[in-house]
Design a protein around this motif. Sequence first.
Motif, short mmCIF file in Angstrom:
data_model
loop_
_atom_site.label_atom_id
_atom_site.label_comp_id
_atom_site.label_asym_id
_atom_site.label_seq_id
_atom_site.Cartn_x
_atom_site.Cartn_y
_atom_site.Cartn_z
N ILE A 416 0.82 -1.23 0.00
CA ILE A 416 0.00 0.00 0.00
C ILE A 416 0.84 1.26 0.00
N ASP A 419 3.88 5.58 2.99
CA ASP A 419 3.11 6.61 3.71
C ASP A 419 1.81 6.06 4.26
N ALA A 420 1.12 5.26 3.45
CA ALA A 420 -0.13 4.67 3.92
C ALA A 420 0.13 3.70 5.07
N ALA A 421 1.20 2.93 4.96
CA ALA A 421 1.54 2.00 6.03
C ALA A 421 1.87 2.75 7.32
N ARG A 423 0.61 5.59 8.20
CA ARG A 423 -0.67 6.06 8.77
C ARG A 423 -1.35 4.95 9.55
N VAL A 424 -1.28 3.74 9.04
CA VAL A 424 -1.87 2.60 9.73
C VAL A 424 -1.22 2.41 11.10
N ALA A 439 -5.93 -0.78 9.76
CA ALA A 439 -5.88 -0.82 8.29
C ALA A 439 -7.28 -0.88 7.70
N LEU A 442 -9.04 2.52 8.11
CA LEU A 442 -8.56 3.51 7.14
C LEU A 442 -8.87 3.10 5.70
N GLY A 443 -9.32 1.88 5.50
CA GLY A 443 -9.73 1.42 4.17
C GLY A 443 -8.59 1.27 3.18
N VAL A 444 -7.38 0.94 3.66
CA VAL A 444 -6.24 0.87 2.75
C VAL A 444 -6.01 -0.53 2.21
N ILE A 445 -6.72 -1.53 2.75
CA ILE A 445 -6.51 -2.90 2.33
C ILE A 445 -7.69 -3.74 2.80
#
Length: 468
Positions: A416, A419-421, A423-424, A439, A442-445
């Motif tokens: 992902i 940066d997204a990781a 944030r998680v 995760a 935040l809807g990233v995966i």
Amino acid sequence: MADSSRLETDSLGPVTVEARHYWGAQTQRAIRSFAIGPDRMPMEIVHALGRIKKAAALGNAQLGVLDEQRCGWIVAACDEVLAGRFDDHFPLGVWQSGSGTQTNMNVNEVIANRASELGGGQRGRKRPVHPNDHVNRSQSTNDVFPAAVHLAAGDSVQQLLPSLTELITALSTKAAQWTDVVKIGRTHLQDAVPLTVAQEMGGWAAQLQDAERRLRDSLTGLQPLPLGGTAVGTGLGAPAGFGELVCEHLRRWSGQNWHVAPDRFAVMGCHDALVDLMDRGGQLAMGLHKIVNDIRLLASGPRAGFGELRLPANEPGSSIMPGKVNPTQCEAVAMATVQILGQSSAVTMAGCGGHLQMNVYKPLLGFNVLRAMALLRDCCRSLRVHLVEGLELDGQHVSALRDRSLMLVTALAPEIGYDAAARVALHAHAHQIGLRDAALTLGVITAERFDQVVNPHAMAHPHGEPPT
């Protein structure tokens, strides 16, 4: 003069010595002149000198500069010295002449007086064996004492290596028990990515294996001896081939490749081989220090620390807190290794003490090298017996700490993005929830993909299982 004493003489004149002692005038003078500290000359060096004196007597007889009768008496006296019969007759301290002259003469005098008795004579003036003319024939302190230190140092390494090998084996055996246990790694004392307990402990064993190899290699550097060089390396006063004959006897008795140094000036004016050995011992000390620090961190607690390892309860840990178990073996070895590193610094400085044809720190070099090797031997044995073999793992706690770690998020970064990781991880930490919930929030995966990617066992083996 009372019956309980006798007169001994040297080049400075007569000296009174108690009748019960086998030493002579020079030793008696040294007792008075060098009453500095409690440190005695290591008996390992005294016995190594005894081996050299025995070999020298045989070599001198072979070359025709010592009669067979005196040779036999000297050899017999040396055998008694090597058996420890006269250990109490070597009273001198470490802090004496930088060449070790007083100890060399102490050995010469004891052997001469005992050899004289064996020859039917007396100690002192009427002895048929002279400490200089016969026992020290074809020798100087300047070549004999450093050779004795080399012999003693080689023995000390040989005594250390089995204890080190057994510790390495114990660590490797423990590691093999926990090959399937995945834990959280730590860098900067903060959570990092997973590894197995076996990988962690295997790293300790590998560090010690490297130190073991270096120590074995150091034996080769000790084997060239300056024997036959006498005062400055030229061999004045020694017959041609004397050093080679002495080394031949030493090789036969020990199985070690003792031989005359290609350049005796080099090994008499400096003692780089001893400095090198001490450096290698220092490396082992650093490795042991690192390992015991790791163990006491991983065993901290048991409930308010890392708590991954359980220490054997060798003794009560506190005089006031009941039931306390402390990392006492770790602390003892940590202190010993700091001592060794201090000795290593002293040896390095002493190695700089060569002026022209002589280094004048020989007793210090021998004392510190031998004491350090003995300390390392005891540390390895004590760690194995009283710590490593009884070490246990709290597997349930290890798993809980691993699964709570935020750094499992590292596996998400390729999926992902960094940066997204991040944030998680920050969201999970801020809200005190797991990475999976963060995760998904935040809807990233997707949940299915998260479970596929964040797999601690796979993270510990990113390139597949290692070969068995």
